[in-house]
Every structure is written in structure tokens, then in C-alpha cells.
Scaffold this motif. Structure first.
Motif, PDB file in Angstrom:
ATOM      1  N   MET A  60       0.769  -1.218  -0.130  1.00 47.45           N
ATOM      2  CA  MET A  60       0.000  -0.067  -0.003  1.00 47.45           C
ATOM      3  C   MET A  60       0.837   1.267  -0.052  1.00 47.45           C
ATOM      4  SD  MET A  60      -3.052  -0.919  -0.586  1.00 47.45           S
ATOM      5  CE  MET A  60      -3.762   0.590  -0.024  1.00 47.45           C
ATOM      6  N   LYS A  61       1.936   1.267   0.848  1.00 44.04           N
ATOM      7  CA  LYS A  61       2.962   2.311   0.814  1.00 44.04           C
ATOM      8  C   LYS A  61       3.641   2.523  -0.584  1.00 44.04           C
ATOM      9  CE  LYS A  61       2.720   4.234   4.940  1.00 44.04           C
ATOM     10  NZ  LYS A  61       3.339   3.455   5.740  1.00 44.04           N
ATOM     11  N   VAL A  62       3.888   1.414  -1.002  1.00 44.29           N
ATOM     12  CA  VAL A  62       4.377   1.608  -2.607  1.00 44.29           C
ATOM     13  C   VAL A  62       3.582   2.027  -3.743  1.00 44.29           C
ATOM     14  CG1 VAL A  62       5.237  -0.065  -4.620  1.00 44.29           C
ATOM     15  CG2 VAL A  62       5.906  -0.778  -2.340  1.00 44.29           C
ATOM     16  N   PHE A  63       2.342   1.689  -3.566  1.00 40.31           N
ATOM     17  CA  PHE A  63       1.273   2.485  -4.356  1.00 40.31           C
ATOM     18  C   PHE A  63       1.182   3.822  -4.171  1.00 40.31           C
ATOM     19  CE2 PHE A  63      -0.601  -2.112  -4.723  1.00 40.31           C
ATOM     20  CZ  PHE A  63       0.250  -2.631  -5.600  1.00 40.31           C
ATOM     21  N   GLU A  64       1.097   4.263  -2.799  1.00 44.09           N
ATOM     22  CA  GLU A  64       0.861   5.692  -2.251  1.00 44.09           C
ATOM     23  C   GLU A  64       2.079   6.409  -2.604  1.00 44.09           C
ATOM     24  OE1 GLU A  64       0.026   5.256   1.867  1.00 44.09           O
ATOM     25  OE2 GLU A  64      -1.862   4.248   1.564  1.00 44.09           O
ATOM     26  N   LYS A  65       3.150   6.127  -2.467  1.00 40.30           N
ATOM     27  CA  LYS A  65       4.333   6.724  -2.640  1.00 40.30           C
ATOM     28  C   LYS A  65       5.318   6.638  -3.948  1.00 40.30           C
ATOM     29  CE  LYS A  65       5.121   6.752   2.427  1.00 40.30           C
ATOM     30  NZ  LYS A  65       4.832   8.313   2.711  1.00 40.30           N
ATOM     31  N   ILE A  66       4.687   6.038  -4.854  1.00 41.56           N
ATOM     32  CA  ILE A  66       5.462   5.799  -6.218  1.00 41.56           C
ATOM     33  C   ILE A  66       5.870   7.027  -6.738  1.00 41.56           C
ATOM     34  CG2 ILE A  66       3.125   5.791  -7.546  1.00 41.56           C
ATOM     35  CD1 ILE A  66       6.238   3.641  -8.334  1.00 41.56           C
ATOM     36  N   GLU A  67       5.142   8.137  -6.602  1.00 41.98           N
ATOM     37  CA  GLU A  67       5.767   9.321  -7.078  1.00 41.98           C
ATOM     38  C   GLU A  67       7.042   9.759  -6.468  1.00 41.98           C
ATOM     39  OE1 GLU A  67       4.686  10.969  -9.395  1.00 41.98           O
ATOM     40  OE2 GLU A  67       2.767   9.975  -9.937  1.00 41.98           O
ATOM     41  N   GLN A  68       7.417   9.104  -5.411  1.00 41.62           N
ATOM     42  CA  GLN A  68       8.702   9.464  -4.790  1.00 41.62           C
ATOM     43  C   GLN A  68       9.955   8.581  -5.453  1.00 41.62           C
ATOM     44  OE1 GLN A  68       8.522   9.107  -0.526  1.00 41.62           O
ATOM     45  NE2 GLN A  68       6.601  10.634  -0.367  1.00 41.62           N
ATOM     46  N   PHE A  69       9.478   7.553  -6.047  1.00 36.13           N
ATOM     47  CA  PHE A  69      10.692   6.744  -6.758  1.00 36.13           C
ATOM     48  C   PHE A  69      11.380   7.358  -7.725  1.00 36.13           C
ATOM     49  CE2 PHE A  69      11.608   3.422 -10.069  1.00 36.13           C
ATOM     50  CZ  PHE A  69      12.948   3.085  -9.333  1.00 36.13           C
ATOM     51  N   ARG A  70      12.727   7.467  -7.564  1.00 29.29           N
ATOM     52  CA  ARG A  70      13.634   8.074  -8.607  1.00 29.29           C
ATOM     53  C   ARG A  70      14.022   6.878  -9.557  1.00 29.29           C
ATOM     54  NH1 ARG A  70      17.464  11.689  -4.877  1.00 29.29           N
ATOM     55  NH2 ARG A  70      15.814  13.218  -3.946  1.00 29.29           N
ATOM     56  N   GLU A  71      13.673   7.190 -10.861  1.00 31.06           N
ATOM     57  CA  GLU A  71      13.902   6.230 -11.732  1.00 31.06           C
ATOM     58  C   GLU A  71      15.316   5.519 -12.245  1.00 31.06           C
ATOM     59  OE1 GLU A  71      11.087   5.781 -14.766  1.00 31.06           O
ATOM     60  OE2 GLU A  71       9.635   6.885 -13.690  1.00 31.06           O
ATOM     61  N   ASP A  72      16.350   6.360 -11.705  1.00 34.32           N
ATOM     62  CA  ASP A  72      17.583   6.087 -11.721  1.00 34.32           C
ATOM     63  C   ASP A  72      18.132   5.031 -10.771  1.00 34.32           C
ATOM     64  OD1 ASP A  72      17.353   7.615  -9.463  1.00 34.32           O
ATOM     65  OD2 ASP A  72      19.229   8.850  -9.999  1.00 34.32           O
ATOM     66  N   GLY A  73      17.451   4.311  -9.703  1.00 31.67           N
ATOM     67  CA  GLY A  73      17.676   3.512  -9.098  1.00 31.67           C
ATOM     68  C   GLY A  73      16.927   2.249  -9.239  1.00 31.67           C
ATOM     69  N   SER A  74      17.242   1.099  -8.476  1.00 30.29           N
ATOM     70  CA  SER A  74      16.708  -0.004  -8.439  1.00 30.29           C
ATOM     71  C   SER A  74      15.371   0.084  -7.963  1.00 30.29           C
ATOM     72  CB  SER A  74      17.311  -1.067  -7.665  1.00 30.29           C
ATOM     73  OG  SER A  74      16.679  -2.424  -7.417  1.00 30.29           O
ATOM     74  N   PHE A  75      14.195  -0.404  -8.991  1.00 30.72           N
ATOM     75  CA  PHE A  75      12.974  -0.278  -8.350  1.00 30.72           C
ATOM     76  C   PHE A  75      12.674  -1.384  -7.250  1.00 30.72           C
ATOM     77  CE2 PHE A  75       8.285  -1.449  -9.126  1.00 30.72           C
ATOM     78  CZ  PHE A  75       7.767  -0.297  -8.524  1.00 30.72           C
ATOM     79  N   GLU A  76      13.088  -2.479  -7.329  1.00 27.32           N
ATOM     80  CA  GLU A  76      13.123  -3.891  -6.407  1.00 27.32           C
ATOM     81  C   GLU A  76      13.725  -3.260  -5.218  1.00 27.32           C
ATOM     82  OE1 GLU A  76      14.332  -8.244  -5.802  1.00 27.32           O
ATOM     83  OE2 GLU A  76      13.952  -7.546  -7.877  1.00 27.32           O
ATOM     84  N   GLY A  77      14.774  -2.566  -5.299  1.00 28.36           N
ATOM     85  CA  GLY A  77      15.537  -2.281  -3.881  1.00 28.36           C
ATOM     86  C   GLY A  77      14.831  -1.113  -3.115  1.00 28.36           C
ATOM     87  N   TRP A  78      13.998  -0.299  -4.144  1.00 27.00           N
ATOM     88  CA  TRP A  78      13.121   0.769  -3.337  1.00 27.00           C
ATOM     89  C   TRP A  78      12.138   0.053  -2.621  1.00 27.00           C
ATOM     90  CZ3 TRP A  78       8.095   2.420  -4.793  1.00 27.00           C
ATOM     91  CH2 TRP A  78       7.805   3.810  -4.082  1.00 27.00           C
ATOM     92  N   ILE A  79      11.371  -0.866  -3.072  1.00 23.40           N
ATOM     93  CA  ILE A  79      10.441  -1.633  -2.874  1.00 23.40           C
ATOM     94  C   ILE A  79      10.780  -2.338  -1.258  1.00 23.40           C
ATOM     95  CG2 ILE A  79       8.520  -3.640  -2.778  1.00 23.40           C
ATOM     96  CD1 ILE A  79       8.305  -2.855  -5.882  1.00 23.40           C
TER      97      ILE A  79
END
Length: 199
Positions: A60-79
Motif C-alpha cells: 500500500m505504501k509502494v502504491f501511495e508513494k510511487i511518485e517518490q521513486f527516482r527511476e535512476d535506482g533499483s525499483f526492487e531495492g526501493w520496494i
């Protein structure tokens, strides 16, 4: 194996759809990462039901905060970082990670001469999961996630000395249990031979 919905041909397109709030993207993200993230949460929450609850809160946090993900990093690592944070929040609410904490005891480093013993990965994970919550939390953060004692202290609201002490005791407990397992494994052939001779 992940079966991506055809129009999500790249991770970037999948993340873009997630940022647009497309429910199909939510489904694909969950199916892709749920197994790995449940394993992460289970390392902190020994009770599987608690781990599943934490994982769902994490998604739920992933879906709520997806705008905070910087696409230059690992998406799996962010999750993964979100899942670790959610696990720690759960333990903090339950005050479980404070168990076994004592600042007065001397830190003793374990003896690693036994470390060449082959051990099954499942046995090792079981031993870690059976540790007291405080030991297990610091061990996971330091040995598996790679956080420093300063970072762990800040995350858990404890001193660096307490973090080091918890890690030291976790290692000692793991060493003791591995030695027991080694002795049991080595004695099995003799026990079988004895039972065969006695029958």
C-alpha cells in the motif's frame, strides 16, 4: 516466472502505469514482487501472519508513494526498503525489538573456527527466525540489509553500543545452534549404525 501483461513491455512502462494509478499495474507489481517481499518481512516478523500483514501494508505504501521513486535506482531495492521500514514500524509498535536489550553486558566476539561447516540454507533461516526479536532485527539489518550500526541505532532509537551488543549476541546464538546442528549431523551415521547392529 512473471507473465507480464503485454502492454507493460518494460519496467519503465509498468512504473509509469503505476504512477497513473492503473489497477492492472498494481496487480502486476504485486504478482512480481510478493514472494520476495514476503521473505523480507518474514525475516523480521517470525509469525507468518504478521509478515503477510506487514507486506500488504508495504505494498500500500509502494502504491501511495510511487511518485517518490527516482527511476535512476533499483525499483526492487526501493520496494525492499519500504518493506524493511514497515517491518520495523510493526516491531516498534509491538515493542518486540526492545527485548533482550542490555547496555551493561560486555560484547563478546564469537569464535569462527567452525565457520567452514556446510549448513543448509533452510536450517540457517530457521535459526535466524527463532532468535529473540531484538537479536533477529539487528542481525537482519546489519548482516543482510547492510546497514551500519549508526544507521541501525537511528532507525530503532537505540545506541550504537546496543546495536553492536545485539549483533554480537545474535552471532553467538547462531554459532551455538550451528555447532549443535553440526554435532547432530555428524552423529547421525553412528546412531544409524548402532541401531542396525542392535537390531
Amino acid at each position: 516466472m512473471l507473465r507480464l501483461i503485454p502492454f507493460f513491455t518494460t519496467e519503465a512502462k509498468l512504473i509509469g502505469a503505476l504512477k497513473r494509478g492503473e489497477s492492472r499495474a498494481h496487480k502486476v507489481i504485486y504478482e512480481r514482487y510478493a514472494g520476495k517481499m514476503l521473505a523480507v518481512c518474514t525475516r523480521y516478523c517470525a509469525n507468518r501472519a504478521d509478515a503477510e500483514e506487514v507486506m500488504l501494508d508495504g505494498f500500500m505504501k509502494v502504491f501511495e508513494k510511487i511518485e517518490q521513486f527516482r527511476e535512476d535506482g533499483s525499483f526492487e531495492g526501493w520496494i525492499r526498503r519500504i518493506m524493511v521500514t514497515e517491518s520495523l514500524m510493526f516491531l516498534r509498535k509491538a515493542k518486540q525489538w526492545r527485548q533482550e536489550v542490555s547496555l551493561d553486558e560486555v560484547i563478546v566476539e564469537p569464535d569462527y573456527e567452525w565457520a567452514d561447516t556446510a549448513v543448509n540454507e533452510n536450517d540457517l533461516l530457521r535459526m535466524v527466525n527463532q532468535m529473540p526479536d531484538g537479536y533477529r532485527t539487528v542481525f537482519n539489518l546489519y548482516a543482510i540489509e547492510g546497514y551500519s550500526h549508526a544507521e541501525i541505532a537511528e532507525m530503532l532509537g537505540i545506541s550504537e553500543g546496543t546495536s553492536k551488543s545485539q549483533l554480537s549476541r545474535a552471532r553467538l546464538l547462531l554459532q551455538t545452534n550451528l555447532k549443535k546442528l553440526e554435532q547432530e549431523t555428524r552423529s547421525e551415521p553412528y546412531e544409524k549404525a548402532y541401531r542396525k547392529a542392535a537390531s
